[in-house]
Motif scaffolding. Structure first.
Motif, short mmCIF file in Angstrom:
data_model
loop_
_atom_site.label_atom_id
_atom_site.label_comp_id
_atom_site.label_asym_id
_atom_site.label_seq_id
_atom_site.Cartn_x
_atom_site.Cartn_y
_atom_site.Cartn_z
N TYR A 41 0.81 -26.57 -4.24
CA TYR A 41 0.08 -25.67 -3.36
C TYR A 41 0.54 -25.92 -1.93
N VAL A 42 0.86 -24.86 -1.21
CA VAL A 42 1.17 -24.95 0.22
C VAL A 42 -0.11 -24.58 0.96
N LEU A 43 -0.71 -25.59 1.61
CA LEU A 43 -2.05 -25.42 2.18
C LEU A 43 -2.05 -25.69 3.68
N ASP A 44 -3.06 -25.13 4.36
CA ASP A 44 -3.22 -25.41 5.77
C ASP A 44 -4.10 -26.64 5.95
N ASN A 45 -4.46 -26.94 7.18
CA ASN A 45 -5.25 -28.15 7.45
C ASN A 45 -6.66 -28.10 6.87
#
Length: 529
Positions: A352-356
């Motif tokens: 998964y490419v996730l934000d903060n």
């Protein structure tokens, strides 16, 4: 099961654009596959039964067959069992690379215990003692040449094995069919490895049989290894990629070729090589005519290096820290590809490419990669606080599964593969501006004649880059950065070296380079204006 993004919508607005949800799921989920065995030593034992007379290991002119490996491993198991080693224990293997080291691994695993390997020739005493203290191991194995170093260690019984020198004894339990039956769970620890400790104290990571079998007994992690192939064992035994070398070879009936002092001599006679870019950059394809497959991980792979080797072999590039079982993404680079990528999630795994805020980033947007699925290891040994910090409940898979924060930056490419964009730690501030060191390095590596480069933040105002080979045009590289990046990204110096120094784990030695960088800046300040 409808979970994941729907669940996140209750706590925050997902960043996925309309139409991105199907790609988030189809690209982020690896294929489903069933490993042939639940325990990695069972896969090795199957090869022992199938091909007992094939050569299992060779090292410095000596060979042992699969049958002989079985005998040596039985001896290890019987003597460890006499010290009440069993399921759930951790056994240190404090040895140099060689046949006894590999036999010890198999002997430990057959008891249901986990092995913790360290090269006694390069590991400092403090690291060996930390391994004992942090894991609570009661027994460690060494060979005669390592005894002088480990004699002062406390807390564990040190057993000495010079297995190849022991005569065959008719009363040896290995000849009388002794084979421990350590029924256990695939979620039992297979090995315990220590992180490199580049950001602090090294941490012990427990990796399960499920984790290991999921990578090594499915494609592409098995690398197509089969009987008759020769697999190089060139990496430091305490490095997680060394487990890939050793266990993938023996579990598929190949011959493990353990190097001596000369890595190039070993690489010249094998069909498969697992390496870091720093090690591979020191080898030449023309000197390795038998190589059919290479797997590269541990550091970003420069495109010139990939082009150099992909012309003559199947060239895999992967990514993943120790905590997600060696690599959790893998892809094949082909000559002429537009760019280097790290492939897709390996079977039964997710990325998964996730934000903060742990929300999915829009497809194509940079974020931090989190890993889920069967690659996620058991956690840090006896360090629940750190485990809770880095391992989180997986809201996308649910069902009590966990995901791991890799601290690698990435984004999805239009073809569904992942582009690695460096480590979170490699985002630095220079002159008050945020700079991604890997972006500077990648641009330098695109300079004609450059094979490898690396960039360091030397001071709050200055970057220093290093480039190989010695013949590389540093002026052209500097001009390239000047033309394409803001002034604060331009290195104060670009220094050509014959090759980049490497650590015992085969990665760029940034401590050595920092010393060179500071010396170069001092010389620069002394130059007349």
């Amino acid at each position: 099961m409808k979970i994941g993004i729907e669940r996140l919508e209750k706590t925050g607005t997902p960043r996925l654009a309309e139409g991105d949800d199907p790609r988030f799921r189809s690209w982020g989920w690896g294929i489903q596959a069933t490993p042939s065995h639940a325990f990695i030593h069972d896969a090795i034992d199957a090869q022992i039964r199938l091909r007992p007379l094939d050569v299992a290991i060779e090292h410095e002119g000596r060979q042992v067959t699969y049958r002989e490996l079985d005998r040596l491993a039985r001896r290890v198991s019987s003597q460890l069992a006499a010290h009440r080693v069993g399921r759930g224990d951790v056994v240190g293997i404090f040895a140099r690379r060689g046949i006894p080291m590999v036999a010890s691994i198999l002997g430990v695993l057959r008891l249901g215990a986990a092995y913790a390997p360290m090269d006694v020739g390069i590991a400092p005493m403090s690291m060996l003692q930390q391994a004992i203290d942090s894991t609570g191991m009661r027994v460690a194995i060494t060979t005669g040449d390592g005894m002088s170093k480990v004699a002062a260690l406390t807390g564990a019984k040190i057993l000495i094995y010079d297995l190849l020198e022991d005569p065959e004894d008719p009363e040896d339990p290995a000849r009388n069919g002794f084979l421990p039956n350590a029924a256990g769970s695939p979620d039992d620890s297979c090995f315990v490895l220590f992180t490199s400790g580049t950001t602090g104290t090294p941490n012990a990571v427990a990796v399960s049989h499920r984790n290991v079998c999921n990578l090594l007994l499915t494609s592409p992690g098995n690398l197509g290894i089969c009987p008759g192939m020769r697999v190089g064992q060139i990496l430091a035994i305490g490095f997680d990629m060394a487990a890939w070398e050793i266990l993938v070879s023996l579990s598929h009936g190949a011959t493990l070729c353990i190097r001596g002092a000369d890595i190039a001599a070993c690489a010249a006679k094998v069909n498969a090589l697992i390496a870091t870019p720093s090690i591979l950059a020191r080898l030449r394809p023309e000197d390795c005519p038998h190589i059919e497959v290479i797997a590269l991980a541990g550091e970003p792979c420069p495109q010139p290096l990939a082009e150099r080797w992909a012309a003559s072999c199947r060239f895999h590039i992967g990514c993943g820290p120790t905590e997600v079982t060696i690599v959790n993404t893998l892809g094949v680079y082909r000559c002429g590809d537009a760019q280097v990528n790290i492939g897709r999630p390996t079977p039964n795994n997710t990325v998964y490419v996730l934000d903060n805020d742990l929300r999915p980033c829009a497809i194509g947007e940079t974020g931090e990669m989190w890993a889920g699925g069967d690659c996620v290891s058991l956690g840090y040994v006896n360090n629940e606080i750190l485990s809770q910090e880095r391992y989180r409940p997986d809201p996308f898979l649910g069902g009590g599964r966990r995901m791991f924060r890799t601290r690698d930056l990435g984004r999805w490419l239009p073809d569904g593969s992942l582009e690695h964009l460096g480590r979170v730690d490699d985002q630095v501030k220079v002159r008050g501006f945020r700079v991604e060191l890997d972006s500077v390095t990648a641009l330098i590596e695109s300079t004609p004649g450059c094979l490898r480069a690396t960039t360091l933040k030397a001071t709050d105002r200055d970057l220093v880059s290093f480039i190989t080979p010695m013949s590389a045009d540093t002026a052209a590289a500097l001009a390239r950065v000047n033309q394409r990046l803001p002034y604060y990204c331009v290195p104060a110096r670009i220094i050509a070296l014959p090759e980049l120094p490497i650590t015992p784990r085969g990665k760029v030695d940034k401590q050595v380079l920092m010393e060179l960088a500071m010396k170069a800046l001092a010389e620069l300040s002394e130059e007349p204006v």
